[in-house]
Motif scaffolding. Sequence first.
Motif, PDB file in Angstrom:
ATOM      1  N   GLN A 277     -11.854   2.383 -36.213  1.00 23.16           N
ATOM      2  CA  GLN A 277     -11.420   1.090 -36.670  1.00 23.16           C
ATOM      3  C   GLN A 277     -11.060   0.258 -35.419  1.00 23.16           C
ATOM      4  O   GLN A 277      -9.853   0.754 -35.270  1.00 23.16           O
ATOM      5  CB  GLN A 277     -10.491   1.044 -37.898  1.00 23.16           C
ATOM      6  N   GLY A 278     -11.770  -0.522 -34.794  1.00 26.99           N
ATOM      7  CA  GLY A 278     -11.358  -1.209 -33.539  1.00 26.99           C
ATOM      8  C   GLY A 278     -10.371  -2.371 -33.653  1.00 26.99           C
ATOM      9  O   GLY A 278     -10.589  -3.299 -33.390  1.00 26.99           O
ATOM     10  N   ARG A 279      -9.240  -1.898 -34.070  1.00 29.31           N
ATOM     11  CA  ARG A 279      -8.152  -2.785 -34.258  1.00 29.31           C
ATOM     12  C   ARG A 279      -7.046  -2.515 -33.204  1.00 29.31           C
ATOM     13  O   ARG A 279      -6.652  -1.517 -32.979  1.00 29.31           O
ATOM     14  CB  ARG A 279      -7.532  -2.482 -35.815  1.00 29.31           C
ATOM     15  N   GLU A 280      -6.739  -3.750 -32.599  1.00 28.08           N
ATOM     16  CA  GLU A 280      -5.481  -3.850 -31.836  1.00 28.08           C
ATOM     17  C   GLU A 280      -4.233  -3.052 -32.250  1.00 28.08           C
ATOM     18  O   GLU A 280      -3.381  -2.407 -31.700  1.00 28.08           O
ATOM     19  CB  GLU A 280      -5.339  -5.388 -31.381  1.00 28.08           C
ATOM     20  N   LEU A 281      -3.893  -3.168 -33.531  1.00 32.51           N
ATOM     21  CA  LEU A 281      -2.733  -2.739 -34.284  1.00 32.51           C
ATOM     22  C   LEU A 281      -2.758  -1.330 -34.148  1.00 32.51           C
ATOM     23  O   LEU A 281      -1.732  -0.658 -33.918  1.00 32.51           O
ATOM     24  CB  LEU A 281      -2.482  -3.393 -35.467  1.00 32.51           C
ATOM     25  N   ARG A 282      -3.775  -0.618 -34.441  1.00 30.90           N
ATOM     26  CA  ARG A 282      -4.134   0.800 -34.471  1.00 30.90           C
ATOM     27  C   ARG A 282      -3.851   1.168 -33.169  1.00 30.90           C
ATOM     28  O   ARG A 282      -3.117   2.298 -32.897  1.00 30.90           O
ATOM     29  CB  ARG A 282      -5.382   0.955 -35.051  1.00 30.90           C
ATOM     30  N   LEU A 283      -4.515   0.673 -31.897  1.00 26.85           N
ATOM     31  CA  LEU A 283      -4.090   1.186 -30.551  1.00 26.85           C
ATOM     32  C   LEU A 283      -2.423   0.954 -30.292  1.00 26.85           C
ATOM     33  O   LEU A 283      -1.957   1.689 -29.572  1.00 26.85           O
ATOM     34  CB  LEU A 283      -4.813   0.147 -29.786  1.00 26.85           C
ATOM     35  N   LYS A 284      -1.801  -0.280 -30.995  1.00 27.19           N
ATOM     36  CA  LYS A 284      -0.343  -0.298 -30.626  1.00 27.19           C
ATOM     37  C   LYS A 284       0.458   0.865 -31.413  1.00 27.19           C
ATOM     38  O   LYS A 284       1.206   1.493 -30.648  1.00 27.19           O
ATOM     39  CB  LYS A 284      -0.060  -1.622 -31.292  1.00 27.19           C
ATOM     40  N   GLN A 285      -0.159   1.006 -32.432  1.00 24.39           N
ATOM     41  CA  GLN A 285       0.417   2.331 -33.082  1.00 24.39           C
ATOM     42  C   GLN A 285       0.618   3.638 -32.312  1.00 24.39           C
ATOM     43  O   GLN A 285       1.410   4.291 -32.194  1.00 24.39           O
ATOM     44  CB  GLN A 285      -0.380   2.679 -34.435  1.00 24.39           C
ATOM     45  N   GLN A 286      -0.559   3.816 -31.662  1.00 25.72           N
ATOM     46  CA  GLN A 286      -0.983   4.969 -30.861  1.00 25.72           C
ATOM     47  C   GLN A 286      -0.099   5.217 -29.756  1.00 25.72           C
ATOM     48  O   GLN A 286       0.438   5.949 -29.624  1.00 25.72           O
ATOM     49  CB  GLN A 286      -2.361   5.043 -30.627  1.00 25.72           C
ATOM     50  N   TYR A 287       0.043   4.085 -29.029  1.00 24.60           N
ATOM     51  CA  TYR A 287       0.954   3.990 -27.892  1.00 24.60           C
ATOM     52  C   TYR A 287       2.257   3.934 -28.322  1.00 24.60           C
ATOM     53  O   TYR A 287       3.267   4.573 -27.635  1.00 24.60           O
ATOM     54  CB  TYR A 287       0.450   2.469 -26.935  1.00 24.60           C
ATOM     55  N   PHE A 288       2.698   3.148 -29.503  1.00 21.40           N
ATOM     56  CA  PHE A 288       4.021   3.377 -29.830  1.00 21.40           C
ATOM     57  C   PHE A 288       4.542   4.730 -30.063  1.00 21.40           C
ATOM     58  O   PHE A 288       5.509   5.101 -29.501  1.00 21.40           O
ATOM     59  CB  PHE A 288       3.884   2.321 -30.955  1.00 21.40           C
ATOM     60  N   LEU A 289       3.766   5.448 -30.623  1.00 19.66           N
ATOM     61  CA  LEU A 289       4.168   6.959 -31.013  1.00 19.66           C
ATOM     62  C   LEU A 289       4.169   7.564 -29.736  1.00 19.66           C
ATOM     63  O   LEU A 289       5.412   8.297 -29.759  1.00 19.66           O
ATOM     64  CB  LEU A 289       2.815   7.589 -31.928  1.00 19.66           C
ATOM     65  N   VAL A 290       3.254   7.537 -28.869  1.00 18.69           N
ATOM     66  CA  VAL A 290       3.233   8.493 -27.625  1.00 18.69           C
ATOM     67  C   VAL A 290       4.552   7.907 -26.717  1.00 18.69           C
ATOM     68  O   VAL A 290       5.017   8.825 -26.041  1.00 18.69           O
ATOM     69  CB  VAL A 290       1.977   8.504 -27.104  1.00 18.69           C
ATOM     70  N   ALA A 291       4.793   6.652 -26.483  1.00 20.82           N
ATOM     71  CA  ALA A 291       5.893   6.028 -25.680  1.00 20.82           C
ATOM     72  C   ALA A 291       7.081   6.466 -26.133  1.00 20.82           C
ATOM     73  O   ALA A 291       7.919   7.376 -25.435  1.00 20.82           O
ATOM     74  CB  ALA A 291       5.735   4.710 -25.517  1.00 20.82           C
ATOM     75  N   CYS A 292       7.255   6.501 -27.416  1.00 16.23           N
ATOM     76  CA  CYS A 292       8.655   6.864 -28.094  1.00 16.23           C
ATOM     77  C   CYS A 292       8.760   8.331 -27.842  1.00 16.23           C
ATOM     78  O   CYS A 292       9.800   8.953 -27.379  1.00 16.23           O
ATOM     79  CB  CYS A 292       8.807   6.399 -29.385  1.00 16.23           C
ATOM     80  N   SER A 293       7.744   9.188 -28.268  1.00 11.72           N
ATOM     81  CA  SER A 293       7.882  10.700 -28.081  1.00 11.72           C
ATOM     82  C   SER A 293       8.131  11.157 -26.949  1.00 11.72           C
ATOM     83  O   SER A 293       8.919  12.184 -26.719  1.00 11.72           O
ATOM     84  CB  SER A 293       6.587  11.114 -28.847  1.00 11.72           C
ATOM     85  N   LEU A 294       7.454  10.826 -25.949  1.00 10.05           N
ATOM     86  CA  LEU A 294       7.518  11.149 -24.552  1.00 10.05           C
ATOM     87  C   LEU A 294       8.879  10.975 -23.931  1.00 10.05           C
ATOM     88  O   LEU A 294       9.482  11.749 -23.302  1.00 10.05           O
ATOM     89  CB  LEU A 294       6.479  10.681 -23.525  1.00 10.05           C
ATOM     90  N   ARG A 295       9.499   9.901 -24.162  1.00  8.07           N
ATOM     91  CA  ARG A 295      10.742   9.682 -23.575  1.00  8.07           C
ATOM     92  C   ARG A 295      11.702  10.685 -24.263  1.00  8.07           C
ATOM     93  O   ARG A 295      12.804  10.915 -23.823  1.00  8.07           O
ATOM     94  CB  ARG A 295      11.281   8.151 -24.166  1.00  8.07           C
TER      95      ARG A 295
END
Length: 816
Positions: A277-295
Amino acid sequence: MRSVGSTLEEFERDLISNLYYQRGTTLESASGSDGYHTLALTVRDRLIERYARTAAAHYEANPRFVYYLSAEYLLGRQLRQNLLYTDTEKLARPIAAQLGTSIEELERYDVEPGLGNGGLGRLAACLLDSMATLDIPAVGYGIRYEFGIFKQGFRDGAQVERPDDWTFYGNPWEFPAPDDRQKVGFYGATAPALDDPSGLRRQWSPGEIVRGEPSHMLVPGYGTQTVNIVRLWRARASRESFDLSRFGAGQYKEAVEDITRAENISKVLYPDDSTEQGRELRLKQQYFLVACSLRDIIRRYRLRNDGWDAFPAKVVVQLNDTHPVMAVVELMRLLVDEYRVDWDRAWSITRRTFNYTCHTLLPEALETWPVALLERLLPRHMELIYSINYFFLQEVEATFPGDGDRLRRLSIISEDGERRVRMAHLAVVASSAVNGVAELHTRLLTETTLRDFAELWPQKFHNVTNGVTPRRFVRMANPRLSELITTTTGSQRWITDLDQLDALAGKADDREFLDRWRAVKRANKVDLAALVEQSTGVVMDPDSLCDVMIKRFHEYKRQHLKLLHVITLFNRLREDPDLDVVPRTVLFGGKAAPGYHAMKLLIRLVNAVAEAVNTDPVVSRHLKVVLQPDYNVSRALVIIPAADLSEQISLAGKEASGTGNMKLALNGAVTIGTLDGANIEIRDRVGAENFFLFGLDAQQAEEQRRHHNPRAYYETDPDLRAAIDAIANGVFAKGDRTLFAPVVDAMLGRDEYLALADYRAYMECQERVERAWRDQDAWARMSVLNAARCGFFSSDRTVRDYCDLIWRVDPVRVTG
Ligand code: AZC
Ligand code: PLP
């Protein structure tokens, strides 16, 4: 530190104390919800001690950790699990009774966290359970969606979606950890780092900053002291986001705009099963998850380690499908831009840290993101992807000089049409190991979808066949069967060593044992009948053959093929009321993605056919059809133990593995299925004589596709024609010929998943099922052998495979 005890008195004392001091109420005025929360907190207290000891043991050992990154977790309800894992049911039960309630009564308040769509999310939960049970140091990372998978209801037979406000009454199983919050950037611009001659390091100034606040839920192991955690991130606006001056000026909506935008990131789980589903919000979710988790991973690493050289030795990250793949780019960004590690070293660290599990073969399910969107949302990451791709393609060029076609096929960026980033390619390039989830799936991955990569790096590819946790899906789901297994095998060891089920095979010819086996199944069917009647009004005969198809509604899974079978039975019974068929209850369960119109229409048709069948005085004597609303993990635990026949009828080559198939077989259902996914491995183990096989295999399906002519089947097979005509002529739509016309058109037009080609074989196979069912002893024997020989499908074995092939982690024992 207050210590929790294990006696009845101590448990009761803690309950009362939690009721007063945590819920702030009294015995006299406590509501049912207070009762539930109090019990949950008291059970939770038992886990916290173990968790504290686990954390201490992990700190001491400084082991290699598995970090499981997944956009989805379908954990299922927690109360009964945690009563089992802390062995406190025997304490809670009498106290609840004394207080005029029961565990069953209180469990009604226990909400299922529906943070996933289906198989992929439930697999993540099973793997967490097995990692804890095997004492593997592990943390799961995910998103704390405010609204989980929608609740499904029906209006006039059509699916209606209601929001899943799962935390409305509070979640007693969750611990907020605001001190571990992280900042995540989006948008903005990049600039060169002046002191970096290579030009590979740059600076990113994000245009928006969002906070990620974690909370964790406990993941206890069974029969061990280990308690791991799953850490879930929720998006919060940064503190400056609230515009007090606007609020003061009465501009209430504007004042909170930034807050709303930020918090929308973790607002909903995308109720979208394997289509992109080409939604910007979904991509935001994905990056949000990995940015928080990697830190967070780096924070944890640094508690006991310095420098970066040891990072891949202490950290192994498993990417659950492509949703978290931006993590590889984020680690590069952190290392290169923020920690000033040079590119080659950073890349070597990254590549040794990540592994990727692929869960699909459907090309439309392989995620890609438009370059233009990434350039806007994550400009620095897009630059890094270009660099990663540049170096990667150099590597390819060195191995296959002058093969421009191959470069194009392998490139992380697809250039046909709009330029897009292929997340699966990025994942493979940046990972040490790539795995499929069943033997056939892994083979097809390396022969088709990821073939060029398999040629480049054959040693990277592994198979790890999925598994399911025997704790939730046998012990908790099926207490009656569990009791019988325990008395037969002589101990409860099977709960953590599922190969013990093998001993049941020796009883497959023991009449007395078979009677007990059947009695268990029948009692479970009585329980299911109660659920079905209460939720649909349909009265189900517990002596009928319980034929279940429970899974997401998807064309490749072919619920429509099952429906053609049902309609064929309906037609035959209407024609000949005395037809000798075995009584059957066909139970469907599953949700369709809200935007997946074809499947929503099919749901409507299933309900319409059910209505026609169940209200026909003749047909309903032999056949009942039910679409159980809101299929989820909790309902699965009632349906699976009652099933006689497990429908696994996807078009061969399309279902990566399936895990429902394993759960059903372990509970004594016999499979009717195609040679697809893990069905093949189930059949290999239970024996061809105990499995109803039909249909094209993956290779035949490929060939069939090239010249498939659905109309030819329609015209030459009278049963098939009658079934399709019944739909077309409005038999299930009060004479309306338009309502279900799209279903008919899809079948007679493309028949994308070759249901018509497999129809006749499926009907004949169902006739074999009927013949087999008429010999109840022989059926019970098949049922026993299915359970007995499926110990392999424990997720404990899956986790051991991951450990041996990919993770190379050692357990850390936590002492009691
Ligand atoms: C599923 C696969 O379709 C299923 O075959 C497999 O058993 C399961 O993963 C676990 O490996 N994939 C998904 O559920 N995919 C998504 C995006 O939800
Ligand atoms: N949804 C739920 C609630 C499940 O429990 C499961 C697995 O058992 C699935 C979906 C996956 O089912 P399948 O493997 O048949 O696609």
